[in-house]
Design a protein around this motif. Sequence first.
Motif, PDB file in Angstrom:
ATOM      1  N   ASP A 205      38.369  42.596  38.613  1.00 29.30           N
ATOM      2  CA  ASP A 205      37.143  42.552  37.831  1.00 29.30           C
ATOM      3  C   ASP A 205      37.354  43.340  36.537  1.00 29.30           C
ATOM      4  O   ASP A 205      38.285  44.140  36.429  1.00 29.30           O
ATOM      5  CB  ASP A 205      36.012  43.185  38.664  1.00 29.30           C
ATOM      6  N   LYS A 207      34.985  45.782  34.600  1.00 30.55           N
ATOM      7  CA  LYS A 207      33.667  46.399  34.819  1.00 30.55           C
ATOM      8  C   LYS A 207      32.983  46.837  33.538  1.00 30.55           C
ATOM      9  O   LYS A 207      31.759  46.881  33.473  1.00 30.55           O
ATOM     10  CB  LYS A 207      33.828  47.652  35.677  1.00 30.55           C
ATOM     11  N   GLY A 219      27.841  45.268  36.274  1.00 28.72           N
ATOM     12  CA  GLY A 219      28.135  44.664  37.578  1.00 28.72           C
ATOM     13  C   GLY A 219      29.467  43.916  37.570  1.00 28.72           C
ATOM     14  O   GLY A 219      29.985  43.558  38.624  1.00 28.72           O
ATOM     15  N   GLY A 220      30.031  43.685  36.397  1.00 31.24           N
ATOM     16  CA  GLY A 220      31.307  42.965  36.268  1.00 31.24           C
ATOM     17  C   GLY A 220      31.182  41.882  35.207  1.00 31.24           C
ATOM     18  O   GLY A 220      30.253  41.099  35.230  1.00 31.24           O
ATOM     19  N   PHE A 262      33.989  44.398  51.164  1.00 30.54           N
ATOM     20  CA  PHE A 262      34.574  44.445  49.818  1.00 30.54           C
ATOM     21  C   PHE A 262      35.118  45.847  49.615  1.00 30.54           C
ATOM     22  O   PHE A 262      34.364  46.821  49.676  1.00 30.54           O
ATOM     23  CB  PHE A 262      33.455  44.116  48.842  1.00 30.54           C
ATOM     24  N   GLU A 276      35.380  52.315  46.246  1.00 25.80           N
ATOM     25  CA  GLU A 276      34.082  52.103  46.913  1.00 25.80           C
ATOM     26  C   GLU A 276      34.220  50.982  47.934  1.00 25.80           C
ATOM     27  O   GLU A 276      35.154  50.186  47.894  1.00 25.80           O
ATOM     28  CB  GLU A 276      33.005  51.712  45.899  1.00 25.80           C
ATOM     29  N   ASN A 278      31.803  47.781  49.429  1.00 23.62           N
ATOM     30  CA  ASN A 278      30.554  47.033  49.325  1.00 23.62           C
ATOM     31  C   ASN A 278      30.398  46.209  50.586  1.00 23.62           C
ATOM     32  O   ASN A 278      31.387  45.816  51.220  1.00 23.62           O
ATOM     33  CB  ASN A 278      30.554  46.122  48.096  1.00 23.62           C
ATOM     34  N   ARG A 280      29.215  43.208  50.913  1.00 23.19           N
ATOM     35  CA  ARG A 280      28.925  41.805  50.548  1.00 23.19           C
ATOM     36  C   ARG A 280      30.026  41.332  49.624  1.00 23.19           C
ATOM     37  O   ARG A 280      30.880  42.100  49.207  1.00 23.19           O
ATOM     38  CB  ARG A 280      27.564  41.730  49.868  1.00 23.19           C
ATOM     39  N   GLY A 282      31.744  40.179  46.172  1.00 23.77           N
ATOM     40  CA  GLY A 282      31.569  40.665  44.804  1.00 23.77           C
ATOM     41  C   GLY A 282      31.057  39.552  43.903  1.00 23.77           C
ATOM     42  O   GLY A 282      31.242  38.381  44.185  1.00 23.77           O
ATOM     43  N   ASP A 283      30.437  39.978  42.821  1.00 24.28           N
ATOM     44  CA  ASP A 283      29.987  39.048  41.806  1.00 24.28           C
ATOM     45  C   ASP A 283      30.387  39.663  40.478  1.00 24.28           C
ATOM     46  O   ASP A 283      29.883  40.739  40.148  1.00 24.28           O
ATOM     47  CB  ASP A 283      28.452  38.901  41.906  1.00 24.28           C
ATOM     48  N   PRO A 284      31.346  39.127  39.765  1.00 22.55           N
ATOM     49  CA  PRO A 284      31.877  37.765  39.772  1.00 22.55           C
ATOM     50  C   PRO A 284      33.134  37.516  40.596  1.00 22.55           C
ATOM     51  O   PRO A 284      33.744  36.444  40.456  1.00 22.55           O
ATOM     52  CB  PRO A 284      32.178  37.523  38.292  1.00 22.55           C
ATOM     53  N   GLU A 285      33.534  38.421  41.499  1.00 23.19           N
ATOM     54  CA  GLU A 285      34.729  38.134  42.305  1.00 23.19           C
ATOM     55  C   GLU A 285      34.599  36.788  43.029  1.00 23.19           C
ATOM     56  O   GLU A 285      35.556  36.023  43.129  1.00 23.19           O
ATOM     57  CB  GLU A 285      34.947  39.246  43.346  1.00 23.19           C
TER      58      GLU A 285
HETATM   59  N1  GLY Z   1      31.905  42.927  40.688  1.00 24.64           N
HETATM   60  C1  GLY Z   1      31.747  44.079  41.450  1.00 24.64           C
HETATM   61  C2  GLY Z   1      30.686  44.025  42.445  1.00 24.64           C
HETATM   62  O1  GLY Z   1      30.250  42.954  42.832  1.00 24.64           O
HETATM   63  O2  GLY Z   1      30.271  45.066  42.900  1.00 24.64           O
END
Ligand code: GLY
Length: 412
Positions: A205, A207, A219-220, A262, A276, A278, A280, A282-285
């Motif tokens: 990503d 960031k 958020g990316g 994630f 970190e 997550n 869920r 990722g967005d935009p992963e």
């Molecule tokens: N692109 C990083 C996230 O979804 O947290």
Amino acid sequence: MKVLIVGKGGREHVLAWKTAQSPLVKEIFIAPGNIGMTEGSLVDINDDDVQGLAEFAEKEKIDLTIVGPESSLALGIVDEFEKRNLKIFGPNKLAAQIESSKDFAKKMMKKYDIPTSEFQSFDDKKEAIDYLNTRTIPIVIKEDGLRAGKGVTVAFTKKEALEALEQIFSIPNKVVIEEYLEGFEFSLIAIVHEDIIIPLEVAQDHKRVFDNDEGPNTGGMGVYSPVDKIDQSIVQDTIDQIMKPMLIGMKAEGMPFKGFLFAGVMLTNQGVKTIEFNARFGDPEAEGILPRMKTDLIEVILNILDNKTTLLTWDDRYTVAVVMASENYPQSSTIGAPIKIPNDLDALLFHMGTKMENGVLQSNGGRVLSVVSYGTTLEEAKQKAYDNVKQIKSEKLFYRNDIGSKMCDNSK
Ligand code: GLY
Ligand code: AMP
């Protein structure tokens, strides 16, 4: 079968697009979705209305629900669905703390010996400042709780660090102060059920909001996949040293994890370290990774819920996903700006935040569109993505020009 996708951003759009390719799926619902998500029927229930969503799933006899956003998970959507015997893919409220509380995640990493930066957490400003005074700069200040990627300050001066603390403690709050990690950052996402881990391909990503990794975190702003520098042995280290011990820990603490796990990882001189977790995708992963996945995602999810693993196959090509965002994102976002998209766009287009008003497509959020192209080389994917981005006309959208060429690497 009938599938419900919860959420309204680019991640949910690509999840719907991928779900639509499954021969197992007859009907797709997206709640609330956005106007670009033509793969399914939009349901007018917000992603934070856990009761409303569960009632809808019961009434419609939904066979599988996939949750996109962390906020729905943190509200306990999975607990509510499972209480009603509805099949859902995502962690329950307790397990979602892995993301919703940075403090919880850091304490778990410490307890289960997972490599990460040194840290301390505080709910008192004076104590936080006293600690800061004993540390070297750069230093990282993280507000606890869900902040959509925007609650993190990487401070290169003491002044910046103090300002971040002032800002965070302008209300009663919790903060994590942690050591700055130098290295090459990447995202590894896995499809997980307790101790079954199915890793997806790696993405990187971008960031920061501006070219050359300048400006505040977002958020990316775009991803590419695969990431040549992260070879199989590094992926294996990430699974063995970061994901496995965390999942063992979660189970031991009575909160086994299922869903997309994630890991944001820094490849440092001392190996992989966790930035970190997550709870869920990722967005935009998701927009970079899922278009490369050949295996049927729904089959993989159904199998893993049934405690079975699936061998994944991948398109060897590179993808580059470029995010088009509203001016002033991430501070604020102008919404309602008209957008013109040509009919012959030669790329995948995922809507992150759009709406239709009086027949005109408009922006409806900070991140608006994600444009994804394939290439046999990273360079080709990037070229194609930007050729298409330039065809999309709006006066109020901007994007980074270096997705896929600036490798996010902060080491000197
Ligand atoms: N692109 C990083 C996230 O979804 O947290
Ligand atoms: P997070 O929301 O924790 O992923 O943080 C957002 C971004 O800040 C990460 O993707 C990194 O680029 C950066 N960051 C977070 N923690 C650190 C750290 N300890 N060292 C260096 N950069 C970091």
